[in-house]
Design a protein around this motif. Structure first.
Motif, mmCIF file in Angstrom:
data_model
loop_
_atom_site.group_PDB
_atom_site.id
_atom_site.type_symbol
_atom_site.label_atom_id
_atom_site.label_comp_id
_atom_site.label_asym_id
_atom_site.label_seq_id
_atom_site.Cartn_x
_atom_site.Cartn_y
_atom_site.Cartn_z
ATOM 1 N N ARG A 151 41.708 41.957 48.670
ATOM 2 C CA ARG A 151 43.036 41.412 48.387
ATOM 3 C C ARG A 151 43.002 40.484 47.180
ATOM 4 N N GLN A 152 41.967 39.646 47.106
ATOM 5 C CA GLN A 152 41.826 38.726 45.984
ATOM 6 C C GLN A 152 41.643 39.492 44.669
ATOM 7 N N ARG A 162 42.740 42.502 43.998
ATOM 8 C CA ARG A 162 44.019 43.114 43.630
ATOM 9 C C ARG A 162 44.969 42.087 43.022
ATOM 10 N N ARG A 163 44.993 40.863 43.591
ATOM 11 C CA ARG A 163 45.853 39.819 43.040
ATOM 12 C C ARG A 163 45.426 39.444 41.625
ATOM 13 N N GLU A 164 44.115 39.362 41.403
ATOM 14 C CA GLU A 164 43.612 39.018 40.077
ATOM 15 C C GLU A 164 43.950 40.103 39.062
ATOM 16 N N ALA A 224 46.475 42.227 39.272
ATOM 17 C CA ALA A 224 47.919 42.265 39.054
ATOM 18 C C ALA A 224 48.397 41.094 38.214
ATOM 19 N N GLY A 225 47.746 39.930 38.367
ATOM 20 C CA GLY A 225 48.196 38.742 37.651
ATOM 21 C C GLY A 225 47.472 38.488 36.358
#
Length: 345
Positions: free
Chosen positions: A312-313, A315-317, A319-320
């Motif tokens: 999850r981390q 994917r967030r990195e 995406a951001g």
């Protein structure tokens, strides 16, 4: 379990032979591949399994269950050691082809020191049954401390040398660079330590700090010194290969501290209940099969949730546009390289 001196002697000789084989195979300094580390990790786990099944085949079902519970507990707690080992390797800038030699000798030093701890612990327990209260309270406190550290997100980014290590360095002096596998060299007519010897001592003596919670933890599962020693020996002897196998995965085990805190807290409660039972208080005692199932269950759940959180981390990195772990690692290595000259071995 009734253990004769002959059985102790055979066990120690057998373990020494296994260590000698391990040393002979890896005697030439080299970079350890994931394949090599994986094969030897499986070999050490298989040997531990064979030992536990051997106890079962000789009619020692209780001892066998205690060994497996102790081995799995010590193995899981030893993974926490690997985080510190990574810091030590970085602190002393150990060449990759020498790391396997450092870990082999460092783990041997740790095993000898743990044997002394185990002998002392067994003697204390035999003389003072109330020590279970102290062990139990200490493990519960350690579990709470692990949770607090995990929640705060604090991570040690630098290894601090202990007093023993500093005193040895002052007494003998340290060479300014590595000299292959040599542990001592002559410098201006004086015999001094090489950085390789210093980092071996760092690995071995730092493990004593981890033994402060792991030894009481395994005594919470069994009071048999023979089982305590063999479980520790098999857990430690495979630690070198485990370092190279999962070194890159350590940062993904983000919930490891929570899992270890649950295990330590559970064993702490088990110790307190055992102490109350020994004092004549009618309380339920936790059985070894139940302990084994709890320990394994916690480790499985911790591993799964850790990997899910890491994904999850990531994917967030992505995406951001936040730098990922690989970029952060490269930045950290650049910073370490810049300050490498200022780090004293």
């Amino acid at each position: 379990m009734d253990v004769s001196m002959n059985l102790w002697a055979v066990t120690i000789l057998g373990l020494s032979a296994l260590i000698a084989v391990d040393f002979f195979i890896g005697r030439k300094p080299h970079d350890v591949s994931v394949k090599e580390a994986g094969i030897w990790t499986v070999v050490w786990i298989a040997l531990a399994g064979a030992f536990g099944l051997g106890l079962l085949s000789f009619g020692e079902s209780q001892a066998s269950g205690e060994f497996f519970a102790g081995f799995i507990t010590e193995k899981s707690l030893s993974v926490d050691n690997l985080f510190v080992f990574v810091l030590i390797m970085a602190k002393f800038s150990v060449p990759s082809h020498l790391q396997q030699r450092v870990l082999l000798v460092g783990v041997l030093i740790a095993l000898v020191l743990r044997a002394i701890f185990i002998a002392a612990g067994a003697t204390i327990i035999a003389s003072f049954s109330w020590v279970f209260y102290l062990f139990g309270a200490f493990l519960i406190y350690t579990a709470w401390k692990l949770v607090q550290e995990a929640r705060s997100g604090e991570e040690d980014e630098e290894f601090e040398e202990n007093r023993l290590l500093k005193s040895v360095e002052r007494r003998f002096g340290v060479a300014d660079k590595y000299h292959g596998t040599k542990l001592f060299i002559r410098n201006n007519g004086k015999r001094v330590l090489t950085p390789l010897m210093v980092v071996m001592l760092a690995i071995g003596t730092t493990d004593v700090l981890f033994a402060l919670d792991s030894i009481p933890a395994i005594f919470g599962l069994t009071q048999d010194p023979y089982i305590v020693f063999t479980a520790n020996a098999f857990a430690l002897m495979g630690l070198r290969q485990l370092y190279f196998l999962i070194g890159g995965l350590l940062k993904k085990l983000v919930h490891l501290s929570y899992g270890l805190s649950v295990i330590l807290g559970f064993i702490g409660v088990k110790l307190v209940l055992h102490a109350l039972h020994e004092s004549g208080v009618h309380v339920p005692e936790i059985t070894i099969p139940f302990s084994l199932s709890v320990i394994c269950g916690v480790l499985v759940v911790t591993t799964i949730t850790s990997l899910m959180a890491s994904r999850r981390q990531a994917r967030r990195e992505a995406a951001g546009g936040v730098p990922g772990a690989a970029e952060r690692d490269r930045e950290g290595e650049t910073g370490r390289d810049a300050g490498k000259d200022s780090v004293s071995a």
